[in-house]
Each structure stands twice: as structure tokens, then as C-alpha cells.
Design a protein around this motif. Structure first.
Motif, mmCIF file in Angstrom:
data_model
loop_
_atom_site.group_PDB
_atom_site.id
_atom_site.type_symbol
_atom_site.label_atom_id
_atom_site.label_comp_id
_atom_site.label_asym_id
_atom_site.label_seq_id
_atom_site.Cartn_x
_atom_site.Cartn_y
_atom_site.Cartn_z
ATOM 1 N N VAL A 1 0.872 -1.019 0.019
ATOM 2 C CA VAL A 1 -0.418 0.028 -0.101
ATOM 3 C C VAL A 1 0.551 1.351 0.185
ATOM 4 N N LEU A 2 0.709 2.181 -0.780
ATOM 5 C CA LEU A 2 1.676 3.609 -1.185
ATOM 6 C C LEU A 2 0.312 4.437 -0.143
ATOM 7 N N THR A 3 0.604 5.656 0.701
ATOM 8 C CA THR A 3 -0.522 6.228 1.080
ATOM 9 C C THR A 3 0.366 7.982 0.926
ATOM 10 N N THR A 4 -0.667 8.095 0.655
ATOM 11 C CA THR A 4 -0.374 10.048 0.329
ATOM 12 C C THR A 4 -0.160 11.274 1.048
ATOM 13 N N SER A 5 -0.089 10.572 3.115
ATOM 14 C CA SER A 5 0.221 11.030 3.831
ATOM 15 C C SER A 5 2.387 10.958 3.871
ATOM 16 N N PHE A 6 2.822 11.459 5.168
ATOM 17 C CA PHE A 6 3.885 11.274 5.185
ATOM 18 C C PHE A 6 4.440 10.538 6.648
ATOM 19 N N ASP A 7 5.542 10.315 7.093
ATOM 20 C CA ASP A 7 6.079 9.381 8.106
ATOM 21 C C ASP A 7 5.671 10.184 9.396
ATOM 22 N N ASN A 8 5.833 11.760 9.435
ATOM 23 C CA ASN A 8 5.808 12.680 10.799
ATOM 24 C C ASN A 8 3.878 12.896 10.931
ATOM 25 N N LEU A 9 3.902 12.645 9.875
ATOM 26 C CA LEU A 9 2.423 14.072 9.835
ATOM 27 C C LEU A 9 1.484 12.805 10.556
ATOM 28 N N GLU A 10 2.087 12.150 10.579
ATOM 29 C CA GLU A 10 0.708 10.617 11.280
ATOM 30 C C GLU A 10 1.616 10.002 11.931
ATOM 31 N N SER A 11 2.555 10.242 12.770
ATOM 32 C CA SER A 11 3.735 9.273 13.278
ATOM 33 C C SER A 11 2.853 7.770 13.785
ATOM 34 N N SER A 12 2.490 8.425 15.202
ATOM 35 C CA SER A 12 1.404 7.443 15.697
ATOM 36 C C SER A 12 0.792 6.708 14.997
ATOM 37 N N ALA A 13 -0.358 6.791 13.807
ATOM 38 C CA ALA A 13 -0.861 6.037 12.986
ATOM 39 C C ALA A 13 -0.461 5.067 12.389
ATOM 40 N N MET A 14 1.237 5.691 11.699
ATOM 41 C CA MET A 14 2.017 5.177 10.393
ATOM 42 C C MET A 14 2.606 3.793 11.527
ATOM 43 N N THR A 15 3.132 3.774 12.621
ATOM 44 C CA THR A 15 3.408 3.047 13.487
ATOM 45 C C THR A 15 3.138 1.693 13.782
ATOM 46 N N LYS A 16 1.505 2.281 14.411
ATOM 47 C CA LYS A 16 0.249 1.322 14.654
ATOM 48 C C LYS A 16 0.155 0.463 13.057
ATOM 49 N N ILE A 17 -0.131 1.214 12.401
ATOM 50 C CA ILE A 17 -0.300 0.575 10.940
ATOM 51 C C ILE A 17 0.437 -0.723 10.827
ATOM 52 N N ARG A 18 1.946 -0.089 10.971
ATOM 53 C CA ARG A 18 3.512 -1.261 10.289
ATOM 54 C C ARG A 18 3.455 -1.590 11.276
ATOM 55 N N SER A 19 2.977 -2.135 12.266
ATOM 56 C CA SER A 19 3.184 -2.806 13.176
ATOM 57 C C SER A 19 2.152 -3.968 13.190
ATOM 58 N N ASP A 20 0.994 -3.452 12.933
ATOM 59 C CA ASP A 20 0.121 -4.295 12.791
ATOM 60 C C ASP A 20 -0.333 -4.783 11.380
ATOM 61 N N PHE A 21 -0.695 -4.424 10.394
ATOM 62 C CA PHE A 21 -0.395 -4.698 9.318
ATOM 63 C C PHE A 21 0.127 -5.316 8.677
ATOM 64 N N SER A 22 0.204 -7.026 8.265
ATOM 65 C CA SER A 22 0.757 -7.935 7.663
ATOM 66 C C SER A 22 0.978 -7.058 5.958
ATOM 67 N N ILE A 23 0.787 -6.295 5.390
ATOM 68 C CA ILE A 23 1.053 -5.453 3.990
ATOM 69 C C ILE A 23 2.144 -4.773 3.890
ATOM 70 N N PRO A 24 2.940 -4.980 3.291
ATOM 71 C CA PRO A 24 3.918 -3.701 3.885
ATOM 72 C C PRO A 24 3.392 -2.033 2.836
ATOM 73 N N ILE A 25 3.190 -1.226 3.934
ATOM 74 C CA ILE A 25 3.181 0.797 3.494
ATOM 75 C C ILE A 25 4.129 1.331 3.468
ATOM 76 N N TYR A 26 3.721 2.679 2.368
ATOM 77 C CA TYR A 26 4.490 3.303 2.263
ATOM 78 C C TYR A 26 4.163 4.647 1.891
ATOM 79 N N PRO A 27 4.175 5.365 3.053
ATOM 80 C CA PRO A 27 3.876 6.780 3.258
ATOM 81 C C PRO A 27 4.419 7.759 2.135
ATOM 82 N N ILE A 28 5.045 7.879 1.188
ATOM 83 C CA ILE A 28 5.576 8.541 -0.371
ATOM 84 C C ILE A 28 4.976 10.290 -0.266
#
Ligand code: UDP
Length: 466
Positions: A230-257
Motif C-alpha cells: 500500500v502506498l499512502t499520500t501522507s508522510f511519516d511524521n505527519l501522523e507518526s503514531s497512526a503510521m507506527t500502529k499500521i506498520r506493526s499491525d498490518f501484514s502488508i508493506p505500507i509506504y507513506p510517500i
């Protein structure tokens, strides 16, 4: 021309050339990425920005749109401004027109679900070199089936916030485990994303008190669960807690670009009267007003906003797509359309009254402009919460989805407060918006998180191919 100092605009951004990742010496033919956006402005814009990031010399990129969108893109980007290895292919206009999308959204949405896949397949059949990877909008569920049939990688582009992504993901999990109440009334108090963001699952429900719509959206339409990544239109530090949770809970690689916005603006824009008008205004004095590319508000609400803006004595530039409104230049400007990012990046613009579409939100963050929020639909309410509660860069004009009319007195009060450069709260918002703008520039810059995530994504895709 006074354009705020955005690093990209002054030419300091990474060129985005990823040719180092795709060796020209490899014996395999050039890789071919096909992108399929959902046919609406808020989806086409980020997908096109992605295509521009993905177009180094050794990679072929094709975007498939309707004929209507081909014409719109061509008029937005007169040739030769698009790179030669980015091709645009069109399918016939099998959908209701973009101009009427907002007036019958259900019909439009159903047509996208049922009428686009076949003509898209026909375009894919004709492509040479054949497609290696498809990046499809997260709201085009039929992309997954097309990829499976062709045995090519399917990547989903998520064009909403990471917090909304996590809310939907959590919703699925809780629902499957039977952990959600059937009746959502009053659920605004329930924070399912505690410690992640102020976003609530209930906040995704437009005027509904039951789970049916969310269930339908998550089971039948969003298809990110079955994508390879999954690519997302957001960036890492804008929503860092949500990004961290998604990356740890979600099995598919996710790339905020992101932000995936058209930030590589040519330094000298074609002269236009509204930019000249902005040039003549004092710094941070103009409120930009836009409620997006397709939704409308009632005439009575429009009138309250118009009277409130005029009474506030703050100058405004207002995009009103289909409603003519005459104001004199000493009061403000009303236009049917503008280049929004240019306007937001203009030094005379000091605030943005917005419906909180995710692209508009990202563009305001990029430009460092504080917001007055007026959410209308779907993810716009949680986006408003992000702006006001999580980032502290805006004030609410409207609390929730719904039909209640915002009176002109409130418009006057909120507009004056946000635009008062001496007001302490407003100053705080400006400072935080400036900090977010900096973080955004860092993410997009050379070695920034969005660049690195894009590199990682491309490496993953190349390793799949060979
Ligand atoms: N937009 C623009 N000019 C306008 C109004 C909107 O270029 O006058 C662009 C805006 O920059 C954004 C997109 O249209 O990229 C709207 O997307 P968003 O997600 O904010 O809202 P939507 O229209 O999908 O509700």
C-alpha cells in the motif's frame, strides 16, 4: 510575484529521478507500471503526482483515465510539461461527467464500480511493453481481480489519512470479532484509536447511526487488504503514531510517500489576474476559501458564509465552482477554479477555509497555512479533527457532518480570530503550521522519509519482478 519560500519551488527538491534503482544495464526490458486512479480530482491529482515521481528514463509509466479526464489533464498540463515516458491512455466516457459527479454521487460511484473495469482491461491488453505492476486507487476493488488474472503485482494507493486507514482497519477487526455496537448513535464519545489520533471510527460515518455503510465500504469497496503493498499520500511524521500502529499491525508493506501533491511547480507561473491580485495584497492578509472539487452546500449556507466573510472585513479569494457571486476587488475575489497550491503558497494568503478534503489538507500543511474547518462528507470530519486537535493548526467552523447551518456571526468571529496576526492562539497555530511545513519539506527532500519509502517500494517491486 511573491511565492512563499517552498524548497521545491525554489528548485532545491530532489528531482525524483529513481533511475539509480533500476539499472539500465539489466538485460530485462524496461519495467512498466500502470496506474489507475479513481476518476475524481481528489484521486487523479495524487495519482498523477505519483506518476511524475515514478518516471525516470528506464521506467515506463502509464496512467489510464476516461476521455473526459484526458482532456482535463491535457489542459492542466499543456505539452510538453509531462515527461515523455509517462503515457496517458484513455477509456471511453462510460461514467456520468465529472461536472455532475457531486449532484448524483451514488449513480457516479456505482458506474465506477460496474462500468470501468472492462474498458480498462482492453487498454491493458494493448500495452507494449506489457504491464508489470498495477497501482490502483484503494477505492477501485476490481483492480485486484484484474491483477490476479494477469498475474501481476497489485499495489493500492490510499488517498486518505493514515488515521482513517487505521480506523477502517480497526473497524474490520472489531466488527469481525463482534466487538462493535450495532447502533452508533452517541458513539462520538468512543475513541477506538486511543493513543493513536483523535480519529474515531464513528467519525467516518456521514449522517448514519448504523454500521451498514462502513461495512459495505470496508467489505465491498476498499481493497487494500488484498494488495501486495500500500502506498499512502501522507508522510511519516505527519501522523507518526497512526503510521507506527499500521506498520506493526498490518501484514502488508505500507509506504507513506507524500504529500503526493503537485509541488514541483514551475518557478514562473503563467500570469493570471488572481495571482496578480494576490501580489497586491499585504502579507498573510487573504483568506483562501474552497470546499473542494465536487461537493456543494445549500444556498442558505452559502449566503451565511458570504455575509460572514464580507462582514469580517478580511479579504478573501473564494473558489465557487458553479455559483456566480459578485464582490468588488476591495472585498475579495470569487473564481470558478484556481491553481490551489499556488494560491496556498502565496505569501499574501494567511488562512484557508476548507472542507478538509485530504489533498487540500496536505496542500495547506505543505504551504504552512492554518485552517478554518468545514467538513462535509466521509473522511473530512476526521481530517478536521486532525487539523484542530492533533496538529493544533486550525479552528472549527462546523462541528460535525450534518445539515445544521453555520450562521454568519460565527463565520465573522472565526475568520477574524484566525486572520488576526496579533491574536495569541492564532500565532500559536501559525507557528505549529510553520513547523509542519518544515517537516513536510524534510520528508520530500533528498534523503527524506518519503523519498526513502519510495525507494524501498521500488526495490520491493524490482525484486518481485526478477
Ligand atoms: N483544487 C484546485 N483548484 C480549485 C479547487 C480544488 O486545484 O479551485 C484541487 C485541490 O488542490 C486538491 C483537489 O482539487 O488537490 C481537491 O481534492 P480534495 O481531496 O481536497 O477534495 P475533494 O475535491 O476530493 O473533495
Amino acid at each position: 510575484m511573491h511565492i512563499n519560500c517552498c524548497p521545491c519551488i525554489s528548485g532545491e527538491m530532489d528531482s525524483g529521478d529513481r533511475s539509480d534503482l533500476i539499472s539500465p544495464t539489466t538485460s530485462s526490458p524496461p519495467s512498466h507500471i500502470v496506474t489507475i486512479p479513481f476518476p475524481g480530482r481528489g484521486h487523479i491529482n495524487p495519482m498523477l503526482s505519483l506518476c511524475l515521481l515514478l518516471s525516470p528514463k528506464t521506467l515506463t509509466v502509464t496512467i489510464i483515465v476516461t476521455e473526459e479526464w484526458l482532456n482535463i489533464i491535457n489542459s492542466d498540463h499543456p505539452s510538453p510539461s509531462l515527461p515523455s515516458n509517462l503515457q496517458i491512455r484513455s477509456i471511453p466516457n462510460v461514467l456520468p461527467s465529472e461536472r455532475t459527479r457531486g449532484s448524483n454521487y451514488t449513480e457516479f460511484f456505482n458506474s465506477v464500480m460496474s462500468k470501468m473495469a472492462d474498458p480498462v482491461q482492453r487498454v491493458l491488453d494493448e500495452l507494449n511493453p506489457p504491464v508489470d505492476v498495477v497501482i490502483g486507487d484503494a477505492l477501485l476493488p476490481w483492480v485486484a481481480g484484474i491483477c490476479e488474472k494477469r498475474n501481476v503485482s497489485a499495489v493500492s494507493l490510499w488517498t486518505e489519512s493514515a488515521s482513517s486507514f487505521y480506523a477502517l482497519y480497526k473497524f474490520d477487526q472489531l466488527d469481525a470479532a463482534g466487538g462493535l455496537p450495532e447502533d452508533f448513535s452517541g458513539v462520538e464519545e468512543l475513541t477506538y484509536l486511543q493513543d493513536v489520533s483523535s480519529t474515531h471510527i464513528a467519525g467516518l460515518l456521514p449522517n448514519a447511526t448504523t454500521l451498514d455503510l462502513l461495512r459495505a465500504m470496508s467489505r465491498d469497496y476498499y481493497w487494500f487488504h488484498t494488495a501486495h503493498s500500500v502506498l499512502t499520500t501522507s508522510f511519516d511524521n505527519l501522523e507518526s503514531s497512526a503510521m507506527t500502529k499500521i506498520r506493526s499491525d498490518f501484514s502488508i508493506p505500507i509506504y507513506p510517500i507524500g504529500p503526493l501533491i503537485p509541488h514541483r511547480l514551475p518557478p514562473s507561473p503563467p500570469p493570471s489576474p488572481y495571482l496578480q491580485w494576490l501580489d497586491s495584497q499585504p502579507e498573510s492578509s487573504v483568506l483562501y476559501v474552497s470546499l473542494g472539487s465536487f461537493l456543494s452546500i445549500s444556498d442558505s449556507q452559502l449566503e451565511e458564509i458570504a455575509m460572514g466573510l464580507m462582514e469580517s472585513k478580511v479579504k478573501f479569494l473564494w473558489v465557487l465552482r458553479d455559483k456566480p457571486l459578485c464582490v468588488d476587488e476591495d472585498t475579495g475575489l470569487v473564481l470558478p477554479w484556481c491553481h490551489q497550491l499556488r494560491v496556498l503558497c502565496h505569501s499574501s494568503v494567511g488562512g484557508f477555509l476548507t472542507h478538509c478534503g485530504w489533498n487540500s489538507t496536505l496542500e495547506a500543511v505543505f504551504a504552512g497555512v492554518p485552517m478554518i474547518t468545514y467538513p462535509l462528507f466521509w473522511d473530512q470530519q476526521p481530517n478536521s479533527k486532525l487539523v484542530v486537535e492533533d496538529w493544533g493548526i486550525g479552528v472549527r467552523l462546523k462541528e460535525y457532518h450534518g445539515e445544521e447551518i453555520v450562521r454568519k456571526e460565527l463565520v465573522v468571529k472565526k475568520v477574524r480570530k484566525l486572520m488576526d496576526l496579533g491574536d495569541e492562539e492564532s500565532k500559536g497555530m501559525r507557528e505549529r503550521a510553520a513547523r509542519l511545513k518544515e517537516m513536510c519539506g524534510e520528508a520530500l527532500g533528498v534523503g527524506g522519509s518519503s523519498q526513502q519509502n519510495l525507494d524501498d517500494f521500488l526495490k520491493q517491486f524490482i525484486s518481485r519482478k526478477v
